[in-house]
Every structure is written in C-alpha cells, then in structure tokens.
Design an enzyme around this catalytic site. Structure first.
Site, short mmCIF file in Angstrom:
data_model
loop_
_atom_site.label_atom_id
_atom_site.label_comp_id
_atom_site.label_asym_id
_atom_site.label_seq_id
_atom_site.Cartn_x
_atom_site.Cartn_y
_atom_site.Cartn_z
CG ASP A 1 33.57 8.58 -43.08
OD1 ASP A 1 33.61 7.47 -42.41
OD2 ASP A 1 33.02 9.89 -42.59
CG ASP B 1 33.09 4.85 -38.96
OD1 ASP B 1 33.30 6.28 -38.75
OD2 ASP B 1 32.03 4.27 -38.65
CD GLU C 1 36.61 6.80 -36.16
OE1 GLU C 1 36.60 8.18 -35.42
OE2 GLU C 1 36.35 6.06 -36.40
CG HIS D 1 33.03 14.15 -37.03
ND1 HIS D 1 33.91 13.50 -37.38
CD2 HIS D 1 31.98 12.83 -36.84
CE1 HIS D 1 33.55 12.16 -37.18
NE2 HIS D 1 32.55 11.68 -37.32
CG ASP D 2 33.35 11.61 -33.58
OD1 ASP D 2 31.76 11.94 -34.35
OD2 ASP D 2 33.83 11.25 -34.34
C1 NOJ Z 1 32.80 7.15 -35.97
C2 NOJ Z 1 32.58 7.71 -36.55
O1 NOJ Z 1 33.54 9.25 -36.38
C3 NOJ Z 1 31.38 8.61 -35.19
O2 NOJ Z 1 30.67 10.24 -35.34
C4 NOJ Z 1 30.41 8.19 -35.13
O3 NOJ Z 1 29.09 8.11 -33.90
C5 NOJ Z 1 30.98 6.65 -34.91
N1 NOJ Z 1 32.12 6.09 -35.79
C6 NOJ Z 1 29.44 4.94 -35.43
O4 NOJ Z 1 30.01 5.30 -36.65
#
Ligand code: NOJ
Length: 532
Positions: free
Chosen positions: A101, A203, A266, A327-328
C-alpha cells in the site's frame, strides 16, 4: 495455461490482506508479518496469485497504518524489515507476488516532514503540506470537509495557519504541487521496488491534487440524511483535479523503471472519471480499482447494467478489474446474504478482468457487530451512529475452531464473529460443498480456462433475476448464468444454445453434467457452462 502476451496482474487473482487481522504470531492480539508467512501455504491452497498488504509501515495507528510516520520501515507491531524481506522471498518462492500500500496523499502528523513543516512558516518543508491563512473572521480557509467528519482544516496555534487533512487531523495532506514532495514519494516507491515488491496499491489516488485556488466546494443537492456529513458537499475542488493525470503518469514511470510491476489506484469515482486514471494511451494506472460491485443494488438488472457501462467506458486495450470487498466496506456475505455470496463469487471470478478478493470473504466471513466500547475505527468514533464503522469488516481471520479462531493466543484487537467455531478455514476446507471450496474450484477453473481470463465478454439478454453473459476465446464459448433471486429459473433456448456441459455450479454438485434441451437454474444458483 500460457498466455504469452499478458502479465501476471492480468491473468492473476489478487488477495487483500489486512495485516492486523490475518495471523498473529507473537500473542499480542495483532496480526503480523511472521503470521502472514506462516499462512502462505494456505494462500497457495486457495490458489490466488498476489497479496496486497494494507500498510505495514511505522505509524501512530490513528487510522491503523494509513497515517504513516516513516515510509521506509516496518512498524514493530508487524515485525522488522528483515521479516518483510523474508516474506517477499518466501512469497516469491511460492509463486506469489507482493503488492504494498502506498499512501502518498497524507502522512501522519508525527512524520518528521510534518513536524518540520509545522515548526515555522519559513521552514524549508513548510510548502510540503497545505498551509493556508484563516479567513478574516478566523475560521477555516474554505468549506472543505474531512471524510472522517468535521472541517478538513485544523488550526495550528503556533503557526497561526490552518493545515488541510482530507481525513483525520492526524493525517496531514502533502502538497503534490510541490516537485520536491513528488520526488520524495517517488524515492519511497523506488526503495520498496528495489526490495523486490511487485507493485503498489495507491491510497486515495484521486485526492492528491487540490484546486490551486482552494475554491469552496458546492453543495450536494442529492445529499441524503443518514449519509456521512462530508457528502453534503460535492468534492469538486478538493479531488479529481485535471492535473492528476500528470501525477499518475509520473508514478507509472517510476513503476516502469522496474520490470513487470503493477500500479493499482484506489479511486472512488463514477465510471467515466474512473477510467481516466488509465491515463493517456494507458500511461497511467494499470488497474484503477473498480469498486462498482461494492455499492450496486444486488439485483440482476442493476448488475448487468453496471457491467455494460464499465465495459463500454473502458479505453481500448485497458485491462478491467473487479473488487467485491475491502477493509472499508461491509462484508459481501452481509451485504448480499450467504446464498448470494456464492453467486457473487462466481460473478467476480468469471467477469473479464483481474479479480481482487478480500481476506475472509472466501470463507463467508460476515460483518461483525461491534459493541460501543470495542469500537476502534476513528471514522465511527467521529461520525457515530449512522453505520460507517469499518471494524466489522476487519475482524480476525477465522482459521479454526480453537480459541480466537486460531488467529492469536492473546486477546484479539477486535472480536471475532460469533460463528467462528463452525465457519473457519479448517472446517470449511473439510466440507466439500463449502464456500471455501467453491472459491477454490472457481479459481482453479479460471486458471485452466483461457475463456475466463483472456476471453471477450458479451452480455446475454435476460430478464428478472437472471444475469447471463458469454466469455469467448478462439472460437470456444462459455455461458455464465447467475440467479440473483431465490426462485428457480428455467433457462431456454433464448438464453442458451443447447447442448452445454456444466463446468461448475455454485452448489458444487453438477460438474460434468450435460444440459440437452432445457435447464433449471436453482434459486441462488450460478452455473458456468461450456457451449458446444
Ligand atoms: C483509504 C483507505 O482504504 C482507508 O482505510 C483510509 O482510512 C483512508 N484511505 C485514509 O488513508
């Protein structure tokens, strides 16, 4: 199967590991690198080709590693750089690629760069972050909002200026208009690429460049009550600025200094904007993550439409990709239910493009309800009560029926699902019809079947709960029929030219049967059929 002209990240299957929750090796209740190494045989057994690790770098963990205080190390919670080198070597020896990442949009407020930057207005690193004067009345420079609640600006009394943070105040945004910042992050990339990693997931790639004039974002007239507060504004000036394309192209050039590496972005944007991140003449991200399946209403017509929209929007020769969990976002088994999660697995692994699996989805892990006093996610803490919490999809991997599912001998940092004693890798691998064995069968079939990897995609007209499409390669055709509902569906000659050989059913019961003159698709069932 050999595909001379395609890369590993095109034919392979990616698997996201959330390192805190995969396998603990030292009893502190938090997963670590040695734990991941010990589970490489499982990943081979599953059949995936590459692991993407959420951040493992030194971090105060305000956002569980997405707040990095040193880009060039490993947080002691996860192990050491030596452990990491061992992981890369062991993964490569097992034919697994390793993707890291990259978090270039922001650092921790504890990163030495930010500590320097905030130390005085004339510090050389001042311009590495986004410092602005207050408005005349002392309030924040503009109306931009943090994705984790409240203003995106925090006042620094020492410096008498505000700094910008798209997420937590502990995650100060870097100034990507400053060439020195770019070079510093590109050097971070080189550091890891030289260590032998196979690529990056970047990210919040669409956030890096902000409006040079910091104009106010306009209100969102479609804002729905109950949604996170930052959605009250359209992020017109704070994200997805035209200058982003140059940045993505530069990042790609860094990746291309090394052979056979991948750049994944992402990006949560509508499809027409998402595909822009492939870059001019595909000079940008290899794979701008396609998250459409995470939020689509789970019905056949909506999914058919989104696949068509995506396929249509892709630039010529751009390689597609699909993501079912991360994970989000809430776990797929909870979003669509256990029966449909099997259909979703078949969808993910038969669509055209690189599939990304999220750890635990292959054993049907559910979104775990987290008691108030166990909430760890800062998003949930800042914006409570509307269901934004991400802890529930980050719970420990369920390996076996032993204490804490075999994840740790200590106290796990998040609770496990109640059902872990039954729903775990050990029990599901022994159950020939389990969702785990479905994933394994789908992965194995995909690897052995060029139609599913390189083949073209063609929608098949269908109605109601039926989703149908063909994958074709060198004159061979597969038909995929998925029943998105609970009632059986009769498949007739309008959908399928008979006869066809059933290669796989989501129920794992029909393999090898031939459908001659008609076919009954069970409720919540999917089939992969080879047409003659
Ligand atoms: C995206 C990530 O997937 C998430 O988990 C994170 O909280 C935010 N970016 C901030 O970095």
């Amino acid at each position: 199967m050999k595909h001379a002209a395609i890369s590993w990240w095109q034919e392979g299957i990616l698997y996201q590991i959330y390192p805190r929750s995969f396998q603990d090796s030292n009893g502190d209740g938090i997963g670590d690198i040695s734990g991941i190494i010990s589970r490489l045989p499982y990943l081979r057994y599953l059949g995936i080709d590459a692991i993407w690790l959420s951040p493992i770098f030194p971090s105060p963990m305000a956002d569980f590693g997405y707040d990095i205080s040193n880009y060039l190390g490993v947080d002691p919670i996860f192990g050491t750089l030596d452990d990491f080198d061992t992981l890369v070597a062991a993964a490569h020896a097992s034919n697994l690629k390793v993707i890291l990442d990259l978090v270039p949009n922001h650092t921790s407020d504890q990163h030495p760069w930010f500590i320097e930057s905030r130390s005085s207005r004339d510090n050389p690193k001042r311009d590495w972050y986004l410092w602005r004067e207050p408005r005349a009345d002392g309030t924040a420079p503009n109306n931009w909002m943090s994705e984790f609640g409240g203003s995106a600006w925090s006042y620094d009394a020492g410096a008498t200026q505000y700094y910008y943070h798209a997420f937590l105040r502990e995650q100060s945004d870097l100034n990507w208009r400053n060439p020195a910042v770019r070079q510093a992050i590109y050097d971070v990339m080189r550091f890891w690429l030289q260590r032998g990693i196979d690529g990056f997931r970047v990210d919040v790639l669409w956030h890096l460049i902000k409006d040079s004039e910091f104009r106010d974002n306009p209100p969102n007239s479609n804002f729905l009550p109950g949604r996170p507060p930052h959605e009250a504004l359209l992020p017109l000036y704070s994200t997805d600025r035209p200058e982003m394309l140059d940045v993505v192209t530069e990042m790609r050039r860094v990746v291309d200094e090394f052979s056979d590496r991948v750049l994944i972005g992402e990006i949560y944007l509508p499809v027409d904007r998402l595909v822009a991140y492939y870059g001019k003449d595909l000079s940008g991200a290899h794979l701008p993550f396609n998250f459409a399946l995470l939020s689509v209403p789970w019905n056949a017509r909506a999914i058919a439409m989104l696949i068509d929209d995506y396929e249509r929007a892709l630039p010529a020769a751009a390689w597609p990709n699909w993501v079912l969990g991360n994970h989000d976002r809430p776990r797929v088994a909870s979003r669509v239910g256990h029966a449909q999660a099997r259909v979703a697995a078949m969808l993910l692994l038969t669509l055209r493009g690189t599939p990304t699996l999220y750890y635990g989805d292959e054993i049907g892990m559910q979104q775990v309800a987290i008691a108030q006093d166990q909430v760890r996610d800062p998003f949930e803490k800042n914006v409570p009560g509307i269901g934004v919490g991400r802890d529930g999809c980050r719970t420990p991997m369920q390996w076996n029926g032993e204490a804490h599912g075999g994840f740790t001998t200590g106290e796990p940092w998040l609770p496990l699902a109640d059902d872990y004693a039954c729903e775990n890798v050990a029990s599901l691998s022994a159950d020939t019809r389990s969702v785990l064995n479905l994933y394994r069968a789908l992965i194995e079939l995909r690897k052995a079947t060029p139609e599913l990897v390189t083949g073209s995609y063609a929608p098949v007209a269908a109605t109601g709960d039926l989703l149908a499409y063909r994958r074709e390669y060198e004159g061979n055709t597969l038909l995929i029929v998925l029943n998105l509902g609970a009632d059986p569906i009769s498949i007739g000659s309008d959908v399928m030219a008979f006869p066809g050989e059933i290669l796989l059913s989501t129920n794992l019961d029909l393999t090898g049967e031939t459908a001659c003159g008609g076919l009954d698709l069970g409720g919540n069932e999917g089939l992969i059929i080879r047409l003659r």
